[in-house]
Design a protein around this motif. Structure first.
Motif, short mmCIF file in Angstrom:
data_model
loop_
_atom_site.label_atom_id
_atom_site.label_comp_id
_atom_site.label_asym_id
_atom_site.label_seq_id
_atom_site.Cartn_x
_atom_site.Cartn_y
_atom_site.Cartn_z
N TYR A 292 0.83 -1.20 0.00
CA TYR A 292 0.00 0.00 0.00
C TYR A 292 0.87 1.26 0.00
O TYR A 292 0.70 2.15 -0.84
CB TYR A 292 -0.92 0.00 1.21
CG TYR A 292 -1.76 1.25 1.31
CD1 TYR A 292 -2.98 1.34 0.65
CD2 TYR A 292 -1.33 2.35 2.05
CE1 TYR A 292 -3.75 2.49 0.72
CE2 TYR A 292 -2.09 3.50 2.12
CZ TYR A 292 -3.30 3.56 1.46
OH TYR A 292 -4.05 4.72 1.52
N PHE A 293 1.81 1.35 0.91
CA PHE A 293 2.59 2.57 1.05
C PHE A 293 3.67 2.71 -0.02
O PHE A 293 4.00 3.82 -0.43
CB PHE A 293 3.21 2.65 2.45
CG PHE A 293 2.20 3.02 3.49
CD1 PHE A 293 1.77 4.33 3.64
CD2 PHE A 293 1.64 2.06 4.30
CE1 PHE A 293 0.83 4.67 4.58
CE2 PHE A 293 0.70 2.38 5.25
CZ PHE A 293 0.29 3.70 5.39
N TYR A 294 4.21 1.59 -0.49
CA TYR A 294 5.16 1.65 -1.61
C TYR A 294 4.43 2.15 -2.85
O TYR A 294 4.93 3.03 -3.58
CB TYR A 294 5.76 0.27 -1.84
CG TYR A 294 6.92 0.23 -2.80
CD1 TYR A 294 7.70 1.37 -3.07
CD2 TYR A 294 7.27 -0.96 -3.44
CE1 TYR A 294 8.77 1.31 -3.94
CE2 TYR A 294 8.35 -1.02 -4.30
CZ TYR A 294 9.09 0.11 -4.55
OH TYR A 294 10.17 0.06 -5.42
N GLY A 295 3.24 1.62 -3.10
CA GLY A 295 2.45 2.08 -4.24
C GLY A 295 2.07 3.54 -4.12
O GLY A 295 2.11 4.29 -5.11
N LEU A 296 1.72 3.99 -2.92
CA LEU A 296 1.35 5.38 -2.71
C LEU A 296 2.53 6.30 -3.01
O LEU A 296 2.38 7.33 -3.68
CB LEU A 296 0.87 5.58 -1.28
CG LEU A 296 0.39 6.98 -0.91
CD1 LEU A 296 -0.82 7.38 -1.75
CD2 LEU A 296 0.06 7.06 0.57
N ALA A 297 3.71 5.92 -2.52
CA ALA A 297 4.90 6.73 -2.76
C ALA A 297 5.24 6.79 -4.25
O ALA A 297 5.59 7.85 -4.78
CB ALA A 297 6.09 6.17 -1.97
N LEU A 298 5.11 5.66 -4.93
CA LEU A 298 5.40 5.62 -6.37
C LEU A 298 4.40 6.48 -7.15
O LEU A 298 4.79 7.21 -8.08
CB LEU A 298 5.35 4.17 -6.86
CG LEU A 298 6.49 3.27 -6.38
CD1 LEU A 298 6.17 1.80 -6.71
CD2 LEU A 298 7.82 3.67 -7.01
N ALA A 299 3.13 6.40 -6.79
CA ALA A 299 2.11 7.20 -7.48
C ALA A 299 2.37 8.69 -7.29
O ALA A 299 2.28 9.47 -8.24
CB ALA A 299 0.72 6.84 -6.96
N GLN A 300 2.71 9.10 -6.09
CA GLN A 300 2.98 10.50 -5.82
C GLN A 300 4.23 10.98 -6.55
O GLN A 300 4.34 12.17 -6.87
CB GLN A 300 3.13 10.72 -4.31
CG GLN A 300 1.83 10.54 -3.56
CD GLN A 300 2.01 10.62 -2.06
OE1 GLN A 300 3.11 10.43 -1.54
NE2 GLN A 300 0.95 10.90 -1.34
N ALA A 301 5.14 10.06 -6.83
CA ALA A 301 6.37 10.41 -7.54
C ALA A 301 6.20 10.35 -9.06
O ALA A 301 7.15 10.57 -9.79
CB ALA A 301 7.52 9.49 -7.10
N GLY A 302 5.00 10.00 -9.54
CA GLY A 302 4.76 9.96 -10.97
C GLY A 302 5.00 8.62 -11.63
O GLY A 302 4.88 8.50 -12.84
N GLN A 303 5.34 7.60 -10.86
CA GLN A 303 5.61 6.26 -11.41
C GLN A 303 4.32 5.44 -11.36
O GLN A 303 4.14 4.54 -10.54
CB GLN A 303 6.73 5.60 -10.63
CG GLN A 303 8.03 6.40 -10.63
CD GLN A 303 9.12 5.75 -9.82
OE1 GLN A 303 9.35 4.54 -9.92
NE2 GLN A 303 9.80 6.52 -9.00
#
Length: 213
Positions: free
Chosen positions: A159-170
């Motif tokens: 959940y949090f890895y995906g959230l960080a990636l989404a916020q970073a544009g990945q």
């Protein structure tokens, strides 16, 4: 529901206008899409479309940037108590004061004692992203991957890895983390509905980006 339709429609129209009218470069489209996704995620998390408007004064202090709802979501998905919980509480106390470096250093101390604790690695990833103002630096990426390695079946790392990636544009990478979690989440759960909505937004934005090429 009307608020959701309006918010999603505005996001799609904004992306279309930027791609077809503004003709933004392809290299920036994923970043723009990520920004829209983060806005929608924030609306999903904290928005209340049924309530009347109530302007509030925004505090200038840096500690106001600490996301209490994000911390509570981490505690609901990961460990609240025990050794990891104690280190995470200490780290959060620094984060509330805007001391992001100190927040990460606290978790580093915890990892020196218990290097195989997935919750501490997850907290370290979140702390490093906060310290880098939303950038998933190599150290943060490593921390998230360690959490995944140590707790491959747990919902919190994905959940949090995906959230960080989404916020970073990945967006593609975020979708890969969230999709298995959405598929295995309990039917009718809040986390399943949230992930399905986020994945649908990513799919719509990626499809729009592909159509404009």
């Amino acid at each position: 529901m009307t608020g959701w339709i309006i918010a999603f429609g505005i996001a799609i129209l904004a992306m279309a206008a930027l791609c077809f009218i503004g003709r933004i470069p392809r290299v920036t489209r994923e970043i723009v899409a990520a920004a829209l996704l983060v806005g929608l995620a924030g609306y999903a998390w904290q928005g209340h479309p049924g309530l009347a408007g109530a302007p509030r004064q925004v505090a200038a202090e840096k500690e106001a940037q600490f996301d209490e709802k994000l911390a509570e979501r981490r505690r609901s998905l990961a460990e609240r108590y025990g050794p990891a919980g104690q280190w995470l509480i200490m780290s959060d106390s620094y984060g509330r004061r805007g001391l992001t470096k100190e927040a990460a250093n606290v978790l580093l101390s915890g990892l020196k004692q218990t290097p195989d604790d997935a919750n501490l690695w997850l907290g370290m990833g979140n702390a490093l992203v906060a310290h880098a103002d939303g950038v998933v630096a190599p150290a943060a990426d490593y921390a998230y991957r360690q959490a995944l390695r140590l707790d491959p079946e747990g919902p919190a790392p994905r959940y949090f890895y995906g959230l960080a990636l989404a916020q970073a544009g990945q967006l593609d990478a975020a979708r890969k983390q969230w999709l298995p979690l959405a598929q295995t989440a309990p039917e009718g759960s809040k986390i399943k509905a949230e992930l399905q909505a986020n994945i649908a937004r990513i799919d719509a934005m990626l499809a729009m980006d592909a159509a404009s090429r």
